[in-house]
Design a protein around this motif. Structure first.
Motif, short mmCIF file in Angstrom:
data_model
loop_
_atom_site.label_atom_id
_atom_site.label_comp_id
_atom_site.label_asym_id
_atom_site.label_seq_id
_atom_site.Cartn_x
_atom_site.Cartn_y
_atom_site.Cartn_z
N UNK A 206 7.64 127.24 144.78
CA UNK A 206 7.92 126.54 146.26
C UNK A 206 9.18 127.35 146.66
N UNK A 207 9.38 127.25 147.81
CA UNK A 207 10.50 127.87 148.51
C UNK A 207 11.34 126.64 148.94
N UNK A 208 12.79 126.81 148.93
CA UNK A 208 13.50 125.43 149.15
C UNK A 208 14.70 126.05 149.92
N UNK A 209 15.36 124.97 150.47
CA UNK A 209 16.62 125.33 151.44
C UNK A 209 17.39 124.12 150.88
N UNK A 210 18.74 124.73 150.64
CA UNK A 210 19.49 123.48 150.36
C UNK A 210 20.92 123.89 150.96
N UNK A 211 21.97 122.82 150.75
CA UNK A 211 23.24 122.62 151.39
C UNK A 211 24.10 122.69 150.20
N UNK A 212 25.05 123.60 150.44
CA UNK A 212 26.25 123.66 149.45
C UNK A 212 27.43 123.99 150.18
#
Length: 280
Positions: A206-212
């Motif tokens: 899966x591709x995923x997008x996150x906040x850091x």
């Protein structure tokens, strides 16, 4: 009579012993928040981020501004966020290629994820389709793999960066052979998984997008951001919009996300090392 300084010290000790959040976390945010994105304006992750940013603006009573800095493998945006104050007012949007594959793709990476950033939460994930022309002889992933092994170099492909296959599929010009999920997707019940179509068992990508956030961001602030993003991603209208983009809201608590990053980085590393893939 105790002096004001002593009162302040006693108050701080009391807060620490009681596990209460510092005042600045309680008041966060007290000014606009900036989210630096590695994606261009109008891309899927950008649209998904702006939807969340708008809801956070309403919830926080402060503007949440998205600043797109695409290009350079994400290094431009990452560097801008890394150099920002670690106060919770600058966040960074990255995908899992940048968080977990880049350490193995580049010998000299201009950032160290865990040294330079505080993981906050993933926001979304999506799976990938194996797509062929409608008149292709391949009927499953197994057929495709067999042909590639029989004549190495004879099978060519394009990655997801090349465009969106959805309109072509709806126009009857391409077929979905399989989806990279561990189970069939609700919106595509007729599309088998990689394993079901003759590919490797238990295949899951899966591709995923996150906040850091920059390293050193107060834990109480980071935790508040995580909780508020999780709440936004339960909003029925947000869920509806994500579903239309074939995105699945994906939220983890911060400790869970740190573990997921470690596991995913290990998995990516094993594959990239075995195939000897590098970009520099």
């Amino acid at each position: 009579m105790k002096t004001p300084i002593i009162h302040s010290v006693l108050a701080a000790i009391t807060l620490a012993l009681c596990g209460a959040a510092p005042t600045h976390a309680q008041d966060y945010p007290a000014k606009p928040v900036r989210v630096v994105s590695t994606f261009p304006v109008g891309s899927g992750p950008d649209v998904a981020l702006r939807l969340v940013a708008d809801r956070l603006s309403q919830k926080w009573g402060q503007p949440v501004m998205v600043e797109n800095k695409p290009g350079g493998n994400g290094f431009i945006a990452i560097d801008a966020a890394k150099r920002s104050p670690a106060d919770g007012y600058t966040l960074l949007q990255m995908d899992n290629a940048q968080t977990s594959a880049h350490p193995y793709l580049f010998k000299k990476l201009p950032y160290d994820l865990m040294r330079d950033f505080e993981p906050i939460t993933p926001m979304l994930r999506n799976y990938f389709f194996v797509v062929v022309p409608v008149d292709s002889p391949f009927r499953g992933t197994g057929d495709l793999l067999q042909a590639a092994r029989a004549k190495p170099g004879s099978v060519t492909y394009g990655s997801w960066f090349g465009g969106s296959a959805g309109p072509l599929q709806r126009a009857g010009k391409v077929r979905y052979l399989a989806v990279s999920a561990p189970r069939r997707l609700a919106g595509f019940p007729d599309v088998p998984t990689i394993a079901e179509s003759g590919g490797p068992a238990d295949f899951d990508l899966a591709g995923s997008v996150a906040l850091l956030a920059p390293k050193g961001t107060p834990a109480a602030v980071a935790d508040k951001i995580q909780r508020d993003v999780a709440q936004v991603l339960r909003d029925p209208e947000v869920l509806k919009r994500y579903d239309a983009m074939f995105y699945e809201p994906y939220v983890l608590e911060r400790a869970e996300y740190v573990k997921e990053l470690a596991d995913e980085t290990r998995r990516f590393g094993q594959v990239l090392k075995r195939l000897n893939i590098a970009l520099d």
